[in-house]
Design a protein around this motif. Structure first.
Motif, PDB file in Angstrom:
ATOM      1  N   SER A  27       0.801  -1.229   0.000  1.00  0.00           N
ATOM      2  CA  SER A  27       0.000   0.000   0.000  1.00  0.00           C
ATOM      3  C   SER A  27       0.831   1.275   0.000  1.00  0.00           C
ATOM      4  O   SER A  27       0.265   2.368  -0.024  1.00  0.00           O
ATOM      5  CB  SER A  27      -0.914   0.003   1.223  1.00  0.00           C
ATOM      6  OG  SER A  27      -0.140  -0.067   2.404  1.00  0.00           O
ATOM      7  N   PHE A  29       3.270   2.157  -2.267  1.00  0.00           N
ATOM      8  CA  PHE A  29       4.004   2.327  -3.527  1.00  0.00           C
ATOM      9  C   PHE A  29       4.325   3.774  -3.819  1.00  0.00           C
ATOM     10  O   PHE A  29       5.408   4.100  -4.275  1.00  0.00           O
ATOM     11  CB  PHE A  29       3.180   1.738  -4.674  1.00  0.00           C
ATOM     12  CG  PHE A  29       3.807   1.948  -6.026  1.00  0.00           C
ATOM     13  CD1 PHE A  29       3.384   2.996  -6.846  1.00  0.00           C
ATOM     14  CD2 PHE A  29       4.801   1.109  -6.490  1.00  0.00           C
ATOM     15  CE1 PHE A  29       3.959   3.197  -8.099  1.00  0.00           C
ATOM     16  CE2 PHE A  29       5.384   1.298  -7.732  1.00  0.00           C
ATOM     17  CZ  PHE A  29       4.962   2.346  -8.542  1.00  0.00           C
ATOM     18  N   SER A  30       3.386   4.677  -3.547  1.00  0.00           N
ATOM     19  CA  SER A  30       3.583   6.084  -3.913  1.00  0.00           C
ATOM     20  C   SER A  30       4.748   6.716  -3.164  1.00  0.00           C
ATOM     21  O   SER A  30       5.252   7.763  -3.582  1.00  0.00           O
ATOM     22  CB  SER A  30       2.303   6.873  -3.688  1.00  0.00           C
ATOM     23  OG  SER A  30       1.948   6.853  -2.320  1.00  0.00           O
ATOM     24  N   PHE A  31       5.172   6.107  -2.059  1.00  0.00           N
ATOM     25  CA  PHE A  31       6.272   6.653  -1.269  1.00  0.00           C
ATOM     26  C   PHE A  31       7.637   6.114  -1.703  1.00  0.00           C
ATOM     27  O   PHE A  31       8.670   6.581  -1.215  1.00  0.00           O
ATOM     28  CB  PHE A  31       6.062   6.345   0.213  1.00  0.00           C
ATOM     29  CG  PHE A  31       4.841   6.997   0.788  1.00  0.00           C
ATOM     30  CD1 PHE A  31       3.663   6.283   0.955  1.00  0.00           C
ATOM     31  CD2 PHE A  31       4.861   8.330   1.149  1.00  0.00           C
ATOM     32  CE1 PHE A  31       2.532   6.881   1.463  1.00  0.00           C
ATOM     33  CE2 PHE A  31       3.727   8.936   1.672  1.00  0.00           C
ATOM     34  CZ  PHE A  31       2.560   8.212   1.826  1.00  0.00           C
ATOM     35  N   SER A  53       9.610   9.437  -5.644  1.00  0.00           N
ATOM     36  CA  SER A  53       8.199   9.466  -5.269  1.00  0.00           C
ATOM     37  C   SER A  53       7.519  10.729  -5.789  1.00  0.00           C
ATOM     38  O   SER A  53       6.319  10.731  -6.057  1.00  0.00           O
ATOM     39  CB  SER A  53       8.058   9.373  -3.751  1.00  0.00           C
ATOM     40  OG  SER A  53       8.767  10.429  -3.123  1.00  0.00           O
ATOM     41  N   GLY A  55       8.295  12.142  -8.659  1.00  0.00           N
ATOM     42  CA  GLY A  55       8.266  12.131 -10.115  1.00  0.00           C
ATOM     43  C   GLY A  55       9.534  12.604 -10.793  1.00  0.00           C
ATOM     44  O   GLY A  55       9.595  12.623 -12.035  1.00  0.00           O
ATOM     45  N   ARG A  71       5.642   6.417 -13.854  1.00  0.00           N
ATOM     46  CA  ARG A  71       4.966   5.636 -12.824  1.00  0.00           C
ATOM     47  C   ARG A  71       3.493   6.005 -12.788  1.00  0.00           C
ATOM     48  O   ARG A  71       3.114   7.154 -13.081  1.00  0.00           O
ATOM     49  CB  ARG A  71       5.619   5.854 -11.452  1.00  0.00           C
ATOM     50  CG  ARG A  71       5.508   7.247 -10.899  1.00  0.00           C
ATOM     51  CD  ARG A  71       6.385   7.426  -9.651  1.00  0.00           C
ATOM     52  NE  ARG A  71       5.983   6.555  -8.567  1.00  0.00           N
ATOM     53  CZ  ARG A  71       6.777   6.244  -7.532  1.00  0.00           C
ATOM     54  NH1 ARG A  71       7.999   6.736  -7.466  1.00  0.00           N
ATOM     55  NH2 ARG A  71       6.327   5.452  -6.569  1.00  0.00           N
ATOM     56  N   ASP A  72       2.694   5.042 -12.395  1.00  0.00           N
ATOM     57  CA  ASP A  72       1.262   5.244 -12.198  1.00  0.00           C
ATOM     58  C   ASP A  72       0.968   4.771 -10.783  1.00  0.00           C
ATOM     59  O   ASP A  72       0.874   3.562 -10.537  1.00  0.00           O
ATOM     60  CB  ASP A  72       0.459   4.451 -13.233  1.00  0.00           C
ATOM     61  CG  ASP A  72      -1.027   4.711 -13.146  1.00  0.00           C
ATOM     62  OD1 ASP A  72      -1.530   5.043 -12.050  1.00  0.00           O
ATOM     63  OD2 ASP A  72      -1.701   4.571 -14.175  1.00  0.00           O
ATOM     64  N   ASN A  73       0.849   5.699  -9.861  1.00  0.00           N
ATOM     65  CA  ASN A  73       0.678   5.317  -8.457  1.00  0.00           C
ATOM     66  C   ASN A  73      -0.669   4.627  -8.214  1.00  0.00           C
ATOM     67  O   ASN A  73      -0.767   3.763  -7.343  1.00  0.00           O
ATOM     68  CB  ASN A  73       0.817   6.541  -7.563  1.00  0.00           C
ATOM     69  CG  ASN A  73       2.251   7.030  -7.480  1.00  0.00           C
ATOM     70  OD1 ASN A  73       3.202   6.281  -7.708  1.00  0.00           O
ATOM     71  ND2 ASN A  73       2.412   8.304  -7.152  1.00  0.00           N
ATOM     72  N   ALA A  74      -1.675   5.001  -8.964  1.00  0.00           N
ATOM     73  CA  ALA A  74      -2.980   4.361  -8.795  1.00  0.00           C
ATOM     74  C   ALA A  74      -2.910   2.872  -9.151  1.00  0.00           C
ATOM     75  O   ALA A  74      -3.580   2.038  -8.536  1.00  0.00           O
ATOM     76  CB  ALA A  74      -4.018   5.060  -9.655  1.00  0.00           C
ATOM     77  N   LYS A  76       0.000   1.235  -9.085  1.00  0.00           N
ATOM     78  CA  LYS A  76       1.197   0.720  -8.400  1.00  0.00           C
ATOM     79  C   LYS A  76       2.140   0.070  -9.401  1.00  0.00           C
ATOM     80  O   LYS A  76       2.632  -1.052  -9.203  1.00  0.00           O
ATOM     81  CB  LYS A  76       0.800  -0.248  -7.279  1.00  0.00           C
ATOM     82  CG  LYS A  76       0.053   0.438  -6.140  1.00  0.00           C
ATOM     83  CD  LYS A  76      -0.164  -0.485  -4.940  1.00  0.00           C
ATOM     84  CE  LYS A  76      -1.200  -1.518  -5.208  1.00  0.00           C
ATOM     85  NZ  LYS A  76      -1.507  -2.344  -4.009  1.00  0.00           N
ATOM     86  N   TYR A  99      12.315   1.922  -0.323  1.00  0.00           N
ATOM     87  CA  TYR A  99      11.472   2.576   0.675  1.00  0.00           C
ATOM     88  C   TYR A  99      12.323   3.177   1.784  1.00  0.00           C
ATOM     89  O   TYR A  99      11.840   3.340   2.912  1.00  0.00           O
ATOM     90  CB  TYR A  99      10.500   1.555   1.264  1.00  0.00           C
ATOM     91  CG  TYR A  99       9.439   1.103   0.307  1.00  0.00           C
ATOM     92  CD1 TYR A  99       9.694   0.102  -0.619  1.00  0.00           C
ATOM     93  CD2 TYR A  99       8.164   1.650   0.328  1.00  0.00           C
ATOM     94  CE1 TYR A  99       8.717  -0.328  -1.505  1.00  0.00           C
ATOM     95  CE2 TYR A  99       7.174   1.214  -0.550  1.00  0.00           C
ATOM     96  CZ  TYR A  99       7.469   0.229  -1.457  1.00  0.00           C
ATOM     97  OH  TYR A  99       6.495  -0.208  -2.335  1.00  0.00           O
TER      98      TYR A  99
END
Length: 115
Positions: A27, A29-31, A53, A55, A71-74, A76, A99
Motif C-alpha cells: 500500500s 508504492f507512492s512513497f 516518489s 516524479g 509511474r502510475d501510483n494508482a 502501483k 522505501y
C-alpha cells in the motif's frame, strides 16, 4: 513484504521498441523511489533509470533520449519505455523499489536486441 513483478521483455530488432512494466504489491508504492536496473552477462548490474516518489527522473548516459521511465501510483506500476534499442541494451532488466530502509527487487525480465 513488497513483491515486484516485471513484464514486457522479449526479443526485438535493433531500432525497435519495448515497454517494460513492474507491478508492485503493498500500500505504500507512492512513497517508494523506483528504478530499473540491468545486468548483461559478465557485467555488473547498473542503474538504467530512476524515478522518485515526487516524479523526478534520472537516466544513465547510455539511454538518455531513448528510454523514458514513468509511474502510475494508482496502478502501483512503474514503466520503462525503450525506443531505438541497440544490441548493447541486451540484458536482464530488474525493477527496484526503495522505501528508505527497505529495498526490494523483482525477478528480472530478459531483453534481447538483435542486430
Amino acid at each position: 513484504q513488497v513483491q515486484l513483478v516485471e513484464s514486457g521483455g522479449g526479443l526485438v530488432q535493433a531500432g525497435g521498441s519495448l515497454r517494460l512494466s513492474c507491478a508492485a504489491s503493498g500500500s505504500l508504492f507512492s512513497f517508494a523511489a523506483m528504478g530499473w536496473y540491468r545486468q548483461a552477462p559478465g557485467k555488473q548490474r547498473e542503474l538504467v533509470a530512476g524515478i522518485s516518489s515526487g516524479g523526478s527522473t534520472n537516466y544513465a548516459d547510455s539511454v538518455k533520449g531513448r528510454f523514458t521511465i514513468s509511474r502510475d501510483n494508482a496502478k502501483k506500476t512503474v514503466y520503462l519505455q525503450m525506443n531505438s534499442l541497440k544490441p548493447e541494451d541486451t540484458a536482464v532488466y530488474f525493477c527496484n523499489a526503495n522505501y528508505g530502509r527497505q529495498n526490494y527487487w523483482g525477478q528480472g525480465t530478459q531483453v534481447t536486441v538483435s542486430s
